[in-house]
Motif scaffolding. Structure first.
Motif, PDB file in Angstrom:
ATOM      1  N   ALA A 186     -16.259 102.048  31.922  1.00 27.64           N
ATOM      2  CA  ALA A 186     -15.319 102.326  32.848  1.00 27.64           C
ATOM      3  C   ALA A 186     -14.321 101.012  32.873  1.00 27.64           C
ATOM      4  CB  ALA A 186     -15.858 102.543  34.294  1.00 27.64           C
ATOM      5  N   LEU A 187     -14.876  99.831  32.809  1.00 28.11           N
ATOM      6  CA  LEU A 187     -13.956  98.587  32.775  1.00 28.11           C
ATOM      7  C   LEU A 187     -14.259  97.668  31.649  1.00 28.11           C
ATOM      8  CD1 LEU A 187     -12.022  96.565  34.462  1.00 28.11           C
ATOM      9  CD2 LEU A 187     -14.258  95.707  35.475  1.00 28.11           C
ATOM     10  N   LEU A 188     -13.314  97.172  30.917  1.00 29.73           N
ATOM     11  CA  LEU A 188     -13.314  96.241  29.962  1.00 29.73           C
ATOM     12  C   LEU A 188     -12.712  95.169  30.202  1.00 29.73           C
ATOM     13  CD1 LEU A 188     -14.012  95.619  26.889  1.00 29.73           C
ATOM     14  CD2 LEU A 188     -11.687  96.320  26.437  1.00 29.73           C
ATOM     15  N   ILE A 189     -13.787  93.861  29.942  1.00 31.38           N
ATOM     16  CA  ILE A 189     -12.903  92.439  30.173  1.00 31.38           C
ATOM     17  C   ILE A 189     -12.889  91.927  28.910  1.00 31.38           C
ATOM     18  CG2 ILE A 189     -13.334  90.349  31.552  1.00 31.38           C
ATOM     19  CD1 ILE A 189     -15.265  91.641  33.641  1.00 31.38           C
ATOM     20  N   ALA A 190     -11.635  91.554  28.493  1.00 26.00           N
ATOM     21  CA  ALA A 190     -11.364  90.960  27.365  1.00 26.00           C
ATOM     22  C   ALA A 190     -10.862  89.573  27.619  1.00 26.00           C
ATOM     23  CB  ALA A 190     -10.242  91.780  26.520  1.00 26.00           C
ATOM     24  N   ASP A 191     -11.730  88.470  27.066  1.00 26.57           N
ATOM     25  CA  ASP A 191     -11.568  87.116  27.401  1.00 26.57           C
ATOM     26  C   ASP A 191     -10.744  86.320  25.834  1.00 26.57           C
ATOM     27  OD1 ASP A 191     -11.605  84.541  28.108  1.00 26.57           O
ATOM     28  OD2 ASP A 191     -13.635  84.221  28.247  1.00 26.57           O
ATOM     29  N   GLU A 192      -9.426  86.311  26.067  1.00 29.45           N
ATOM     30  CA  GLU A 192      -8.683  85.881  25.058  1.00 29.45           C
ATOM     31  C   GLU A 192      -9.163  86.450  23.821  1.00 29.45           C
ATOM     32  OE1 GLU A 192      -7.214  81.906  25.493  1.00 29.45           O
ATOM     33  OE2 GLU A 192      -7.756  81.743  27.522  1.00 29.45           O
ATOM     34  N   PRO A 193      -9.038  87.794  23.416  1.00 29.83           N
ATOM     35  CA  PRO A 193      -9.540  88.467  22.390  1.00 29.83           C
ATOM     36  C   PRO A 193      -8.955  87.966  21.087  1.00 29.83           C
ATOM     37  CG  PRO A 193      -8.479  90.023  23.387  1.00 29.83           C
ATOM     38  CD  PRO A 193      -8.439  88.885  24.483  1.00 29.83           C
ATOM     39  N   THR A 194      -7.591  87.758  21.255  1.00 28.65           N
ATOM     40  CA  THR A 194      -6.865  87.526  20.062  1.00 28.65           C
ATOM     41  C   THR A 194      -6.372  85.900  19.822  1.00 28.65           C
ATOM     42  OG1 THR A 194      -4.877  87.613  21.340  1.00 28.65           O
ATOM     43  CG2 THR A 194      -5.926  89.690  20.386  1.00 28.65           C
ATOM     44  N   THR A 195      -7.046  84.943  20.390  1.00 31.80           N
ATOM     45  CA  THR A 195      -6.458  83.617  20.255  1.00 31.80           C
ATOM     46  C   THR A 195      -6.700  82.969  18.983  1.00 31.80           C
ATOM     47  OG1 THR A 195      -6.938  83.353  22.799  1.00 31.80           O
ATOM     48  CG2 THR A 195      -6.949  81.405  21.232  1.00 31.80           C
ATOM     49  N   ALA A 196      -8.024  83.417  18.399  1.00 32.73           N
ATOM     50  CA  ALA A 196      -8.207  82.829  17.023  1.00 32.73           C
ATOM     51  C   ALA A 196      -7.684  83.598  15.986  1.00 32.73           C
ATOM     52  CB  ALA A 196      -9.760  82.663  16.848  1.00 32.73           C
ATOM     53  N   LEU A 197      -6.703  84.629  16.189  1.00 35.01           N
ATOM     54  CA  LEU A 197      -6.446  85.482  15.230  1.00 35.01           C
ATOM     55  C   LEU A 197      -5.012  85.186  14.876  1.00 35.01           C
ATOM     56  CD1 LEU A 197      -7.880  88.851  16.339  1.00 35.01           C
ATOM     57  CD2 LEU A 197      -8.906  87.037  14.857  1.00 35.01           C
ATOM     58  N   ASP A 198      -4.497  85.693  13.554  1.00 32.91           N
ATOM     59  CA  ASP A 198      -3.260  85.471  13.265  1.00 32.91           C
ATOM     60  C   ASP A 198      -2.241  86.654  13.873  1.00 32.91           C
ATOM     61  OD1 ASP A 198      -2.705  87.803  11.591  1.00 32.91           O
ATOM     62  OD2 ASP A 198      -4.027  86.879   9.963  1.00 32.91           O
ATOM     63  N   VAL A 199      -1.032  86.325  13.945  1.00 29.94           N
ATOM     64  CA  VAL A 199      -0.052  87.210  14.722  1.00 29.94           C
ATOM     65  C   VAL A 199      -0.201  88.621  14.414  1.00 29.94           C
ATOM     66  CG1 VAL A 199       2.301  87.759  15.556  1.00 29.94           C
ATOM     67  CG2 VAL A 199       1.657  85.337  15.071  1.00 29.94           C
ATOM     68  N   THR A 200      -0.191  88.971  12.986  1.00 28.91           N
ATOM     69  CA  THR A 200      -0.362  90.377  12.687  1.00 28.91           C
ATOM     70  C   THR A 200      -1.666  90.899  13.144  1.00 28.91           C
ATOM     71  OG1 THR A 200       0.938  89.909  10.459  1.00 28.91           O
ATOM     72  CG2 THR A 200      -0.413  92.015  10.614  1.00 28.91           C
ATOM     73  N   ILE A 201      -2.782  90.420  13.077  1.00 29.36           N
ATOM     74  CA  ILE A 201      -4.107  91.117  13.241  1.00 29.36           C
ATOM     75  C   ILE A 201      -4.197  90.979  15.049  1.00 29.36           C
ATOM     76  CG2 ILE A 201      -6.432  90.496  13.331  1.00 29.36           C
ATOM     77  CD1 ILE A 201      -5.340  91.181  10.562  1.00 29.36           C
ATOM     78  N   GLN A 202      -3.508  89.919  15.424  1.00 30.04           N
ATOM     79  CA  GLN A 202      -3.221  90.040  16.946  1.00 30.04           C
ATOM     80  C   GLN A 202      -2.666  91.308  17.451  1.00 30.04           C
ATOM     81  OE1 GLN A 202      -0.363  87.368  19.450  1.00 30.04           O
ATOM     82  NE2 GLN A 202      -2.322  86.266  19.629  1.00 30.04           N
TER      83      GLN A 202
END
Length: 339
Positions: A186-202
């Motif tokens: 019911a709840l998703l916690i996403a802890d900076e899930p895109t920090t290590a990814l390039d802009v396109t993948i982010q």
């Protein structure tokens, strides 16, 4: 009869999915709390972004909610939390284990350190399924393949047998999302899930989370320091500084009418895409540690408006529509006009 049904319907709809009314936490023998009176809530289908500098306690607060902090090191000193309207006890290890991965799931910042390098990704997803569902091994494996397909991984029947090191960073993050959503939380916690990814993948990962959220109606807590991400996906924003939520409210209110000096500092540090070139504004100093935490307002050592009264704990001031800030001088626009 009809009136009663309507009232009951309204009360159910008004109940937040996760309601953190007060969360205070300390580490070791220190009497100073790292988290102090943290408050926020998130509704079903809503995205709450928690923003702030590194070291402000964003990740720690979420790890505490998930029950992933060591009890011999982290000490919960206050915890008044409701999940779906029911008490959520951070001291009940068995209950937290039942919730974790089934009702509340978490995506971590770096998937390479979160995935087990010795096991195939399909086995890791299947393990998460079997931990919370009464299914056979074959059914769990089918669920793993379906989840990889759901998060956009090509040829999932083959990829399910690969190890984490055989995948790119973006693919590993998709595997983490697949694992987190395998039990339809019911709840998703996403802890900076895109920090290590390039802009396109982010961008692809954010689009994926939004799509899955729209399909399932889950609530989402996104932890980030990227205000561009916040502007793109947030319904509500909670600004955290030194373990305290200093300002919270609808995203539009936070961006258009920030009322805490720290929030204003964060907004001013964003580069502008139009207009003349100007030197970026910075917030002087650094986030205090537990040993150097000031009395009263925790931002007082870096605040341009700080006065003697700031040695006292600031009141929470409300500006309507759920917009609040902890500051002695809010609303700041009135202070600036008087100045």
């Amino acid at each position: 009869m009809v009136a009663t049904l309507v009232q009951n319907h309204i009360s159910i709809e008004a109940t937040p999915l996760l309601d953190v009314r007060a969360l205070s936490l300390g580490f070791g023998a220190s009497k100073t709390n790292l988290l102090e009176g943290v408050r926020y809530s998130v509704e079903a289908g809503e995205t709450l972004c928690i923003v702030g500098e590194s070291g402000c306690g964003k990740s720690v607060s979420s790890l505490a909610i998930m029950g992933l902090l060591r009890h011999d090191v982290a000490h919960i000193r206050e915890a008044d939390i409701r999940f779906r309207g029911e008490p959520y006890d951070l001291h009940d290890t068995a209950a937290l284990r039942r919730h974790r991965g089934a009702d509340i799931a978490m995506i971590f910042q770096e998937p390479m350190t979160s995935l087990n390098p010795a096991f195939r990704v399909g086995d890791q997803i299947a393990e998460a399924v079997r931990a919370h569902r009464n299914v056979t091994e074959a059914e769990a494996n089918d669920r793993a393949v379906n989840m990889l397909r759901r998060v956009g991984i090509p040829a999932p029947e083959a990829r399910v047998n690969e190890y984490p090191h055989q995948m790119s960073g973006g693919m590993r993050q998709r595997v983490m999302i697949a694992m987190a959503l395998a039990n339809d939380p019911a709840l998703l916690i996403a802890d900076e899930p895109t920090t290590a990814l390039d802009v396109t993948i982010q961008s692809q990962i954010l689009d994926l989370i939004r799509t899955l959220q729209a399909e399932t109606g889950m609530g989402t807590i996104m932890i980030t320091h990227d205000l561009g991400v916040v502007a793109e996906i947030a319904d509500k924003v909670a600004v955290m500084y030194a373990g305290t939520i200093v300002e919270a409210g609808p995203a539009e209110a936070i961006f258009n009418d920030p009322q805490h000096p720290y929030t204003i500092g964060l907004m001013s540090s964003m580069p502008k895409l139009t207009g003349p070139r100007e030197r970026l504004t910075t917030v002087p100093g650094t986030v205090p540690t537990i040993e150097t935490m000031p009395d009263g307002c925790r931002f007082s050592t870096r605040c341009p408006f700080a006065q003697h009264v700031c040695k006292e704990t600031p009141p929470e001031r409300s500006f309507g529509a759920g917009h609040t800030a902890l500051c002695h001088f809010a609303p700041l626009n009135e202070r600036l006009e008087r100045a």
